[in-house]
Scaffold this active site. Structure first.
Site, short mmCIF file in Angstrom:
data_model
loop_
_atom_site.label_atom_id
_atom_site.label_comp_id
_atom_site.label_asym_id
_atom_site.label_seq_id
_atom_site.Cartn_x
_atom_site.Cartn_y
_atom_site.Cartn_z
N ASN A 209 -7.17 -10.19 -56.65
CA ASN A 209 -7.95 -9.03 -56.22
C ASN A 209 -9.04 -9.43 -55.23
O ASN A 209 -9.66 -10.49 -55.37
CB ASN A 209 -8.56 -8.33 -57.43
CG ASN A 209 -7.49 -7.79 -58.37
OD1 ASN A 209 -6.32 -7.71 -57.97
ND2 ASN A 209 -7.85 -7.46 -59.58
N HIS B 35 -6.82 -14.34 -52.61
CA HIS B 35 -6.53 -13.55 -51.40
C HIS B 35 -7.77 -13.12 -50.63
O HIS B 35 -7.70 -12.20 -49.82
CB HIS B 35 -5.68 -12.31 -51.78
CG HIS B 35 -4.30 -12.68 -52.26
ND1 HIS B 35 -3.49 -11.83 -52.98
CD2 HIS B 35 -3.59 -13.83 -52.11
CE1 HIS B 35 -2.34 -12.43 -53.26
NE2 HIS B 35 -2.38 -13.64 -52.75
C1 BJW Z 1 -1.60 -2.21 -64.89
C2 BJW Z 1 -2.53 -1.21 -64.97
C3 BJW Z 1 -3.39 -1.30 -66.06
C4 BJW Z 1 -1.42 -0.76 -63.25
N1 BJW Z 1 -3.28 -2.31 -66.89
N2 BJW Z 1 -1.45 -3.21 -65.67
C5 BJW Z 1 8.26 -17.16 -51.69
C6 BJW Z 1 9.23 -16.25 -52.03
C7 BJW Z 1 9.29 -15.01 -51.40
C8 BJW Z 1 8.38 -14.67 -50.41
C9 BJW Z 1 7.40 -15.58 -50.08
C10 BJW Z 1 7.36 -16.80 -50.71
N3 BJW Z 1 6.28 -17.47 -50.20
C11 BJW Z 1 5.66 -16.70 -49.28
C12 BJW Z 1 6.33 -15.54 -49.18
C13 BJW Z 1 5.95 -14.43 -48.27
C14 BJW Z 1 4.86 -13.54 -48.86
C15 BJW Z 1 5.42 -12.87 -50.11
O1 BJW Z 1 5.15 -13.24 -51.23
N4 BJW Z 1 6.18 -11.80 -49.93
C16 BJW Z 1 6.74 -11.06 -51.08
C17 BJW Z 1 6.18 -9.65 -51.11
C18 BJW Z 1 8.24 -11.08 -50.93
N5 BJW Z 1 3.67 -14.31 -49.16
C19 BJW Z 1 2.77 -14.60 -48.21
O2 BJW Z 1 2.93 -14.28 -47.06
C20 BJW Z 1 1.53 -15.39 -48.65
N6 BJW Z 1 1.34 -16.49 -47.78
C21 BJW Z 1 2.02 -17.62 -47.88
O3 BJW Z 1 2.79 -17.83 -48.78
O4 BJW Z 1 1.73 -18.54 -46.90
C22 BJW Z 1 2.67 -19.59 -46.68
C23 BJW Z 1 3.78 -19.01 -45.84
C24 BJW Z 1 3.49 -18.46 -44.63
C25 BJW Z 1 4.53 -17.94 -43.85
C26 BJW Z 1 5.84 -17.93 -44.32
C27 BJW Z 1 6.10 -18.47 -45.59
C28 BJW Z 1 5.07 -19.04 -46.34
C29 BJW Z 1 0.29 -14.54 -48.51
C30 BJW Z 1 0.28 -13.38 -49.43
C31 BJW Z 1 -0.99 -12.56 -49.23
C32 BJW Z 1 -0.95 -11.26 -49.96
N7 BJW Z 1 -2.03 -10.47 -49.57
C33 BJW Z 1 -2.23 -9.15 -50.14
C34 BJW Z 1 -3.22 -8.49 -49.16
C35 BJW Z 1 -3.19 -7.01 -49.03
C36 BJW Z 1 -4.20 -6.53 -48.04
C37 BJW Z 1 -5.54 -6.22 -48.64
O5 BJW Z 1 -5.81 -6.34 -49.83
O6 BJW Z 1 -6.37 -5.80 -47.87
O7 BJW Z 1 -2.76 -9.21 -51.48
S1 BJW Z 1 -0.69 -8.29 -50.40
C38 BJW Z 1 -1.17 -7.44 -51.88
O8 BJW Z 1 -0.27 -7.82 -52.95
C39 BJW Z 1 -2.56 -7.98 -52.23
C40 BJW Z 1 -2.42 -8.30 -53.69
O9 BJW Z 1 -3.36 -9.27 -54.08
C41 BJW Z 1 -0.97 -8.72 -53.81
C42 BJW Z 1 -0.41 -8.65 -55.20
O10 BJW Z 1 -0.37 -7.34 -55.66
P1 BJW Z 1 -0.67 -7.05 -57.18
O11 BJW Z 1 -2.07 -7.42 -57.50
O12 BJW Z 1 0.37 -7.63 -58.02
O13 BJW Z 1 -0.66 -5.43 -57.21
P2 BJW Z 1 0.59 -4.43 -57.34
O14 BJW Z 1 0.14 -3.10 -56.86
O15 BJW Z 1 1.81 -4.98 -56.72
O16 BJW Z 1 0.88 -4.37 -58.91
C43 BJW Z 1 -0.03 -3.80 -59.82
C44 BJW Z 1 0.53 -4.00 -61.23
O17 BJW Z 1 -0.43 -3.59 -62.16
C45 BJW Z 1 1.81 -3.20 -61.50
O18 BJW Z 1 2.76 -4.08 -62.09
C46 BJW Z 1 1.36 -2.13 -62.51
O19 BJW Z 1 2.35 -1.82 -63.48
C47 BJW Z 1 0.20 -2.82 -63.17
N8 BJW Z 1 -0.84 -1.93 -63.68
N9 BJW Z 1 -2.33 -0.32 -63.88
C48 BJW Z 1 -2.32 -3.25 -66.69
N10 BJW Z 1 -4.35 -0.35 -66.22
#
Ligand code: BJW
Ligand code: ZN
Length: 246
Positions: free
Chosen positions: A99, A116
């Site tokens: 977060n 992040h």
């Molecule tokens: C509740 C609830 C309640 C609701 N109680 N629960 C390996 C495999 C595949 C892909 C990749 C890989 N390595 C890298 C990648 C690419 C990419 C990636 O992962 N893509 C996937 C989507 C496929 N990763 C990257 O690019 C990362 N960089 C990297 O790896 O660099 C090296 C590299 C570079 C180039 C090529 C390859 C490698 C960087 C990732 C940065 C993510 N940034 C963000 C920023 C958003 C913008 C902003 O905030 O302004 O971060 S993306 C967004 O998602 C944000 C979050 O931190 C992140 C995760 O989301 P999160 O927190 O899980 O939220 P939600 O909404 O998805 O889920 C909420 C959950 O809560 C749900 O499950 C609900 O059920 C639950 N919930 N209420 C409990 N009350």
């Protein structure tokens, strides 16, 4: 099941908690994915990538200004506060958060790794210089870096960008050493964050997931608790406190 988890937490030396947007949902911060998520109406790569920022700078800054305004109005919820209390009750404790809202800091958790970035900080798009966080950004007239003239952007890790090397290395080290690992309120799809529970499990940790839904790590979790973090975590902490009082 909660009693069992409280017992495990009371008897172990190293606890690691990974949090995602779900933990802040009960504070009124929207999650990213799903029907109510901020990305229901946007493509992530258009707002959360360097390419998206360079192509749509004004829209991206409008989006961040909207979120910054919202975050000034929200407060930590019972889940954030329970995590702070869990840290106090633990011998070794690390909070790894995806977060960017800073609510864990406001809740006074001490040992936090922000994977992040932080939405309240700005930096230069070219030289990475951190710029005064208090400047207000006019999306139609973006300030430029005093050092190199680059555009000012939020200090957030966008898709395709590397995470801070020191922070992600420490997150891996602590996950490897964890005896009990909680994955809370994250969809566990964004890497490398999503690989931390797997690393912990492979290195012998007991894995507990708290979420409203199943995620890709649910099949390897030792315990999956369906529910809101703001309701489940205070119950676990209360049970640990009762055990310590005996
Ligand atoms: C509740 C609830 C309640 C609701 N109680 N629960 C390996 C495999 C595949 C892909 C990749 C890989 N390595 C890298 C990648 C690419 C990419 C990636 O992962 N893509 C996937 C989507 C496929 N990763 C990257 O690019 C990362 N960089 C990297 O790896 O660099 C090296 C590299 C570079 C180039 C090529 C390859 C490698 C960087 C990732 C940065 C993510 N940034 C963000 C920023 C958003 C913008 C902003 O905030 O302004 O971060 S993306 C967004 O998602 C944000 C979050 O931190 C992140 C995760 O989301 P999160 O927190 O899980 O939220 P939600 O909404 O998805 O889920 C909420 C959950 O809560 C749900 O499950 C609900 O059920 C639950 N919930 N209420 C409990 N009350
Ligand atoms: Zn610069």
């Amino acid at each position: 099941m909660l009693k069992k988890i409280a017992e495990l937490a009371s008897n172990c030396n190293r606890i690691v908690v990974l949090t995602g947007a779900g933990v802040s949902a009960e504070s009124g911060v929207p999650t990213f994915r799903g029907k109510e998520g901020v990305w229901a109406n946007f493509k992530p790569e258009e707002l959360a990538s360097l390419e998206g920022f360079m192509a749509n700078t004004e829209i991206v800054w409008e989006w961040y200004n909207w979120r910054r305004d919202l975050m000034e109005k929200v407060l930590p919820n019972a889940g954030h506060l329970a995590i702070t209390q869990l840290e106090k009750l633990s011998k070794k404790f690390t909070l790894i958060t995806q977060n960017v809202d800073g609510l864990h800091k406001i809740a006074k958790t001490q040992n936090i790794l922000e994977l992040h970035g932080n939405i309240s900080r700005n930096k230069c798009v070219d030289c990475n210089l951190i710029v005064d966080k208090k400047i207000i950004i006019d999306p139609k007239n973006i300030p430029c870096c005093k050092k190199c003239g680059g555009k000012i952007r939020p200090d957030i890790v966008w898709f395709g960008e590397m995470l801070d090397e020191t922070i992600i290395s420490q997150a891996y080290v602590d996950s490897e050493k964890a005896e009990l690992f909680f994955s809370i309120g994250t969809s566990a799809v964004v890497h490398p964050a999503a690989s931390l529970p797997i690393t912990a499990k492979e290195n012998g940790a007991i894995l507990v997931e708290i979420n409203l839904e199943e995620t890709p790590i649910t099949p390897i979790a030792d315990y999956h608790i369906f529910g809101k973090s703001g309701e489940i975590l205070p119950q676990i902490v209360e049970m640990i406190e009762e055990k310590k009082a005996i």
